[in-house]
Scaffold this motif. Structure first.
Motif, mmCIF file in Angstrom:
data_model
loop_
_atom_site.group_PDB
_atom_site.id
_atom_site.type_symbol
_atom_site.label_atom_id
_atom_site.label_comp_id
_atom_site.label_asym_id
_atom_site.label_seq_id
_atom_site.Cartn_x
_atom_site.Cartn_y
_atom_site.Cartn_z
ATOM 1 N N PRO A 99 0.810 -1.228 0.000
ATOM 2 C CA PRO A 99 0.000 0.000 0.000
ATOM 3 C C PRO A 99 0.840 1.273 0.000
ATOM 4 C CG PRO A 99 -0.371 -1.273 2.017
ATOM 5 C CD PRO A 99 0.510 -2.085 1.137
ATOM 6 N N ARG A 100 1.986 1.254 0.683
ATOM 7 C CA ARG A 100 2.842 2.448 0.679
ATOM 8 C C ARG A 100 3.284 2.752 -0.746
ATOM 9 N NH1 ARG A 100 8.515 2.541 3.747
ATOM 10 N NH2 ARG A 100 8.933 0.956 2.185
ATOM 11 N N ALA A 101 3.749 1.742 -1.461
ATOM 12 C CA ALA A 101 4.201 1.928 -2.841
ATOM 13 C C ALA A 101 3.047 2.374 -3.739
ATOM 14 C CB ALA A 101 4.814 0.640 -3.366
ATOM 15 N N LYS A 102 1.849 1.815 -3.521
ATOM 16 C CA LYS A 102 0.692 2.210 -4.320
ATOM 17 C C LYS A 102 0.331 3.673 -4.087
ATOM 18 C CE LYS A 102 -1.256 -2.409 -4.645
ATOM 19 N NZ LYS A 102 -2.339 -3.302 -4.216
ATOM 20 N N MET A 103 0.387 4.110 -2.837
ATOM 21 C CA MET A 103 0.080 5.516 -2.533
ATOM 22 C C MET A 103 1.142 6.422 -3.146
ATOM 23 S SD MET A 103 -2.295 7.184 -0.788
ATOM 24 C CE MET A 103 -2.397 8.600 -1.857
ATOM 25 N N TYR A 104 2.376 6.013 -3.063
ATOM 26 C CA TYR A 104 3.483 6.757 -3.655
ATOM 27 C C TYR A 104 3.288 6.899 -5.169
ATOM 28 C CZ TYR A 104 8.307 7.573 -5.216
ATOM 29 O OH TYR A 104 9.431 8.065 -5.821
ATOM 30 N N ARG A 105 2.971 5.780 -5.830
ATOM 31 C CA ARG A 105 2.746 5.831 -7.273
ATOM 32 C C ARG A 105 1.516 6.675 -7.614
ATOM 33 N NH1 ARG A 105 4.182 0.276 -6.905
ATOM 34 N NH2 ARG A 105 2.005 -0.308 -7.152
ATOM 35 N N ALA A 106 0.467 6.582 -6.822
ATOM 36 C CA ALA A 106 -0.743 7.380 -7.067
ATOM 37 C C ALA A 106 -0.430 8.869 -6.963
ATOM 38 C CB ALA A 106 -1.847 6.984 -6.095
ATOM 39 N N THR A 107 0.362 9.231 -5.971
ATOM 40 C CA THR A 107 0.770 10.630 -5.805
ATOM 41 C C THR A 107 1.532 11.107 -7.036
ATOM 42 O OG1 THR A 107 0.862 10.427 -3.396
ATOM 43 C CG2 THR A 107 2.138 12.221 -4.373
ATOM 44 N N ASN A 108 2.488 10.311 -7.481
ATOM 45 C CA ASN A 108 3.280 10.705 -8.646
ATOM 46 C C ASN A 108 2.470 10.699 -9.936
ATOM 47 O OD1 ASN A 108 5.737 11.598 -7.680
ATOM 48 N ND2 ASN A 108 6.531 9.527 -7.464
ATOM 49 N N LYS A 150 6.707 17.763 -11.707
ATOM 50 C CA LYS A 150 7.775 16.768 -11.558
ATOM 51 C C LYS A 150 7.447 15.799 -10.425
ATOM 52 C CE LYS A 150 12.676 16.274 -10.768
ATOM 53 N NZ LYS A 150 13.947 16.908 -10.461
ATOM 54 N N VAL A 151 7.714 14.513 -10.654
ATOM 55 C CA VAL A 151 7.458 13.512 -9.626
ATOM 56 C C VAL A 151 8.401 13.723 -8.440
ATOM 57 C CG1 VAL A 151 6.574 11.817 -11.265
ATOM 58 C CG2 VAL A 151 9.004 11.784 -10.652
ATOM 59 N N VAL A 152 7.975 13.214 -7.288
ATOM 60 C CA VAL A 152 8.763 13.335 -6.063
ATOM 61 C C VAL A 152 9.494 12.031 -5.786
ATOM 62 C CG1 VAL A 152 7.406 15.153 -4.961
ATOM 63 C CG2 VAL A 152 6.673 12.781 -4.733
ATOM 64 N N ASP A 153 10.627 12.140 -5.109
ATOM 65 C CA ASP A 153 11.401 10.982 -4.673
ATOM 66 C C ASP A 153 10.914 10.550 -3.298
ATOM 67 O OD1 ASP A 153 13.101 11.017 -6.917
ATOM 68 O OD2 ASP A 153 14.435 12.464 -5.960
ATOM 69 N N ILE A 198 -6.651 2.594 -2.637
ATOM 70 C CA ILE A 198 -5.676 3.687 -2.696
ATOM 71 C C ILE A 198 -6.111 4.688 -3.763
ATOM 72 C CG2 ILE A 198 -3.291 4.283 -3.314
ATOM 73 C CD1 ILE A 198 -3.261 2.908 -0.682
ATOM 74 N N ALA A 199 -6.555 4.195 -4.902
ATOM 75 C CA ALA A 199 -7.015 5.089 -5.967
ATOM 76 C C ALA A 199 -8.160 5.971 -5.475
ATOM 77 C CB ALA A 199 -7.437 4.280 -7.191
ATOM 78 N N ARG A 251 10.334 15.854 -2.435
ATOM 79 C CA ARG A 251 10.449 14.561 -1.769
ATOM 80 C C ARG A 251 9.162 14.247 -1.031
ATOM 81 N NH1 ARG A 251 14.501 16.884 -3.033
ATOM 82 N NH2 ARG A 251 16.628 16.326 -3.227
ATOM 83 N N VAL A 252 8.958 12.970 -0.806
ATOM 84 C CA VAL A 252 7.767 12.506 -0.119
ATOM 85 C C VAL A 252 8.154 11.346 0.792
ATOM 86 C CG1 VAL A 252 7.088 10.847 -1.891
ATOM 87 C CG2 VAL A 252 5.330 11.915 -0.513
ATOM 88 N N ALA A 253 7.413 11.204 1.849
ATOM 89 C CA ALA A 253 7.543 10.048 2.741
ATOM 90 C C ALA A 253 6.127 9.544 2.981
ATOM 91 C CB ALA A 253 8.217 10.446 4.043
ATOM 92 N N VAL A 254 5.888 8.297 2.652
ATOM 93 C CA VAL A 254 4.557 7.720 2.772
ATOM 94 C C VAL A 254 4.594 6.620 3.822
ATOM 95 C CG1 VAL A 254 2.701 6.495 1.574
ATOM 96 C CG2 VAL A 254 4.079 8.187 0.335
ATOM 97 N N GLY A 255 3.650 6.686 4.752
ATOM 98 C CA GLY A 255 3.509 5.642 5.753
ATOM 99 C C GLY A 255 2.083 5.139 5.775
#
Length: 153
Positions: free
Chosen positions: A35-44, A53-56, A108-109, A132-136
């Protein structure tokens, strides 16, 4: 306080804080599963759709974002991080910071769409100063997903 659950229900809250550039992120494509990766990808994806620009991902801070998601789940409600500057960003140079927090019994979507439908959350997601982003994330015993997204630049 008792929470009611439904797939359609998405609870969200936001805040933007201004405070000084970050170190230690991993490349935008580094997160791949869960889910963390999915939220990260959804944000980007949201950022890309709007030519931002996408965030790291910064994984050390993501661990702290997860702690915040766990704390919200244990209390059964959404709240923002108090004193993020000293609690989470200590030792990292930064100039601007924002936070999106949410809970969903859906996808997540769906949560990302709820964030994009909210002016304050959308402003965080599309802020060009955030690099940058940090997703938890944390899934509680009832299956609800609690999410904390820290943005900074």
């Amino acid at each position: 306080m008792r929470r009611t659950r439904s797939v359609a229900k998405v609870a969200i809250a936001a805040m933007v804080a201004v405070g000084v550039m970050a170190q230690g992120p991993l490349p935008a494509g580094a997160a791949t599963a869960g889910p963390r990766a999915k939220m990260y990808r959804a944000t980007n994806r949201s950022r890309s759709k709007h030519s931002v620009k996408v965030v790291d991902m910064h994984y050390r801070i993501a661990k702290l974002a997860r702690r915040h998601s766990v704390a919200m789940a244990k209390k059964g409600n959404l709240f923002h991080t108090a004193n993020a500057e000293t609690k989470y960003l200590d030792g990292i140079a930064w100039s601007t910071w924002g936070e999106n927090v949410g809970m969903t019994d859906g996808t997540i979507a769906g949560l990302e769409q709820a964030f994009m439908d909210s002016p304050l959350h959308r402003a965080n997601i599309l802020n060009r100063d955030f690099r940058r982003v940090a997703v938890g994330t944390y899934r509680d015993d009832q299956g609800s997903l609690w999410v904390t997204v820290f943005f900074y630049g």
